[in-house]
Design an enzyme around this catalytic site. Structure first.
Site, short mmCIF file in Angstrom:
data_model
loop_
_atom_site.label_atom_id
_atom_site.label_comp_id
_atom_site.label_asym_id
_atom_site.label_seq_id
_atom_site.Cartn_x
_atom_site.Cartn_y
_atom_site.Cartn_z
N GLU A 291 0.84 -1.22 0.00
CA GLU A 291 0.00 0.00 0.00
C GLU A 291 0.86 1.25 0.00
O GLU A 291 1.85 1.33 0.74
CB GLU A 291 -0.89 -0.03 1.25
CG GLU A 291 -2.28 0.45 1.02
CD GLU A 291 -3.08 -0.43 0.07
OE1 GLU A 291 -3.11 -0.10 -1.14
OE2 GLU A 291 -3.67 -1.41 0.52
N HIS A 292 0.48 2.19 -0.83
CA HIS A 292 1.21 3.45 -1.01
C HIS A 292 2.63 3.20 -1.53
O HIS A 292 3.55 3.95 -1.23
CB HIS A 292 1.22 4.28 0.28
CG HIS A 292 -0.15 4.84 0.59
ND1 HIS A 292 -0.64 5.97 0.00
CD2 HIS A 292 -1.14 4.38 1.41
CE1 HIS A 292 -1.87 6.20 0.45
NE2 HIS A 292 -2.20 5.24 1.29
N SER B 283 -26.63 7.15 -13.75
CA SER B 283 -26.07 6.11 -12.87
C SER B 283 -27.09 5.72 -11.82
O SER B 283 -27.65 6.58 -11.14
CB SER B 283 -24.81 6.62 -12.19
OG SER B 283 -24.50 5.77 -11.10
N ALA C 293 -15.19 3.67 -0.91
CA ALA C 293 -14.83 2.75 0.16
C ALA C 293 -13.44 2.15 -0.05
O ALA C 293 -13.07 1.18 0.59
CB ALA C 293 -15.87 1.65 0.28
N SER D 112 -11.92 1.08 -5.37
CA SER D 112 -11.71 1.58 -6.73
C SER D 112 -12.96 1.73 -7.58
O SER D 112 -12.96 1.37 -8.76
CB SER D 112 -10.72 0.67 -7.49
OG SER D 112 -9.47 0.86 -6.99
N GLU E 147 -7.47 10.84 -13.71
CA GLU E 147 -7.53 10.97 -12.24
C GLU E 147 -6.54 12.04 -11.76
O GLU E 147 -6.86 12.88 -10.92
CB GLU E 147 -7.21 9.60 -11.62
CG GLU E 147 -7.37 9.54 -10.14
CD GLU E 147 -8.67 8.86 -9.70
OE1 GLU E 147 -9.20 9.27 -8.67
OE2 GLU E 147 -9.14 7.94 -10.38
N ASP F 273 -4.70 0.79 -9.27
CA ASP F 273 -6.14 0.51 -9.39
C ASP F 273 -6.53 0.27 -10.85
O ASP F 273 -7.21 -0.70 -11.19
CB ASP F 273 -6.97 1.68 -8.85
CG ASP F 273 -6.60 2.01 -7.42
OD1 ASP F 273 -5.89 1.22 -6.79
OD2 ASP F 273 -7.03 3.08 -6.95
N TYR G 59 -3.94 12.29 0.70
CA TYR G 59 -3.23 11.40 -0.23
C TYR G 59 -2.13 12.19 -0.95
O TYR G 59 -0.97 11.78 -0.99
CB TYR G 59 -4.23 10.83 -1.24
CG TYR G 59 -3.64 9.83 -2.20
CD1 TYR G 59 -3.72 8.47 -1.94
CD2 TYR G 59 -3.00 10.23 -3.36
CE1 TYR G 59 -3.18 7.54 -2.81
CE2 TYR G 59 -2.45 9.32 -4.24
CZ TYR G 59 -2.56 7.98 -3.96
OH TYR G 59 -2.01 7.07 -4.83
C1 GLA Z 1 -5.37 4.57 -3.98
C2 GLA Z 1 -4.64 4.96 -5.26
C3 GLA Z 1 -3.61 3.90 -5.65
C4 GLA Z 1 -2.69 3.56 -4.47
C5 GLA Z 1 -3.50 3.30 -3.22
C6 GLA Z 1 -2.63 3.14 -1.99
O1 GLA Z 1 -6.13 3.43 -4.20
O2 GLA Z 1 -5.56 5.12 -6.32
O3 GLA Z 1 -2.87 4.35 -6.76
O4 GLA Z 1 -1.74 4.57 -4.28
O5 GLA Z 1 -4.43 4.33 -2.95
O6 GLA Z 1 -1.85 2.00 -2.09
#
Ligand code: GLA
Length: 387
Positions: A34-35, A68, A123, A126, A160, A172, A222
């Site tokens: 993650e990250h 939607s 949540a 994605s 994005e 994602d 973020y």
């Molecule tokens: C979000 C971002 C991803 C990633 C995660 C953390 O989902 O869209 O690119 O950085 O956070 O791992």
């Protein structure tokens, strides 16, 4: 699903049945890593069977009319000539940004579009990459100019980053595009090379738990984390000039340069990235050997590092984490996605899933006053056309 989608579409956009096309893009869950994606590191996501369905019929006036089911009071319309981000278009800015990018490469004639999604929004599973991918894939196919999946993933990431304004990595979009049933994707974000690793779970299942905490301010936090990592990299490069990204550093290499980072907060951010990257590498090895118990331990360490060093968990995710790891038969658990709310992912023994839900619900509600939602998740394929 196909029949319902067509019926719903016809309800909002009555007309020719033959011209309606149907597409699906999944959501994703990240097992570990993650990250790390925007730091050129490794990630280990998988596509879900939950996702976004899109039914669409071409128009010939270069207009786009979108509905939607998740936002029934907010239909969105725009024409190919006026593609600007507008706050009042809310969710519609995602498909709008996609149309804008697609138009740089392909002529679009316009479309009526109906979306139905069963991933919870906001949540951390994605939903945005999912709607972006289904739109880009579907509209480009309808225009007779399908793109390569990697090209689509990059296009949606660009939307994005530059249209929506969140500096996300590629994880994602990649998972939503390349997902494969019953496999996780070990992706090296510096080269975009990836490997499909079979997810053999035996007596265990993957359970997602939604904190049901809205991810307020998540986008700005973020971007802030991303800037802190860049600060760390810059400090390290004063000694180790050849380092291009934090993902290149082994733990040993990090130890040799960590004194270059003066700010304690930045140091902790970098430590998370370096140790997390190492955990993903180990996780891939143990998964290939079928050792889910060690995999689960690595997940817990990942959560602790995200909590203590990266500081992206918060009281709700931590309450779930504590409640979940206390359940006998839950061998691994962690937050998944960007954090600041959203979901956890846990590995739970099949025959304790009901007990897991009961126990976690009780503890979590007591601690936070919020009700969690559970999904026993199936791992599915990436984006596809259904009709
Ligand atoms: C979000 C971002 C991803 C990633 C995660 C953390 O989902 O869209 O690119 O950085 O956070 O791992």
């Amino acid at each position: 699903m196909e029949k319902e989608m067509i019926e719903r579409f016809q309800h909002y956009f009555p007309g020719n049945n033959e011209e309606i096309r149907l597409f699906f893009a999944p959501g994703r869950v990240n097992l570990i890593g993650e990250h790390t994606d925007y730091n050129g590191g490794f990630v280990f996501p998988a596509a879900l069977t939950m996702g976004t369905y899109m039914a669409a019929r071409p128009r010939n006036d270069r207009e786009f009319h979108l509905f939607s089911e998740s936002f029934p009071d907010e239909p969105v319309s725009f024409s190919a000539g006026e593609l600007h981000f507008q706050n009042e278009d809310r969710w519609g800015n995602y498909p709008k940004g996609v149309v804008r990018e697609l138009l740089k490469n392909v002529e679009l004639s316009g479309a009526d579009v109906y979306y139905y999604g069963n991933i919870p929004n906001g949540a951390g599973l994605s939903s945005s990459a999912s709607i972006g991918m289904v739109t880009a894939f579907g509209l480009s196919k309808m225009a007779g100019k399908p793109f390569r999946t990697l090209q689509l993933a990059k296009l949606i990431q660009h939307v994005e980053n530059n249209f929506i304004g969140v500096s996300t990595g590629i994880m994602d979009q990649f998972a939503v595009g390349f997902g494969r049933k019953d496999h996780a994707l070990l992706l090296d974000c510096s080269t975009l090379e990836y490997e499909k690793v079979p997810l053999v779970l035996g007596n265990y299942r993957l359970v997602i738990t939604n904190t049901n905490k809205r991810r307020g301010l998540a986008d700005s936090k973020y971007n802030e984390r991303r800037a802190e990592c860049e600060q760390g990299l810059e400090a390290i490069r004063k000694r180790k000039k050849d380092v291009q990204s934090l993902g290149e550093l082994s733990i040993d290499e990090f130890r040799k340069v960590q004194d270059m980072i003066e700010d304690d907060k930045v140091l902790r951010r970098v430590r998370h990235v370096v140790t997390e990257n190492e955990r993903v590498n180990l996780a891939r090895k143990v998964l290939q050997k079928g050792d889910l118990v060690v995999f689960g331990e690595l997940m817990k360490q990942s959560h602790e590092s995200l909590r203590d060093d990266y500081e992206v968990t918060g009281p709700e995710l931590d309450a779930l984490f504590n409640a979940q790891k206390a359940v006998k038969g839950c061998i691994g658990t962690r937050m998944t996605g960007a954090g600041f709310g959203g979901c956890t992912i846990s590995i739970v023994q099949n025959d304790v899933i009901s007990k897991f839900k009961r126990q976690v619900q009780e503890a979590y509600e007591k601690e936070t006053g919020l009700a969690p939602v559970f999904y026993t998740c199936e791992i599915g394929d990436g984006v596809k056309e259904l009709r």
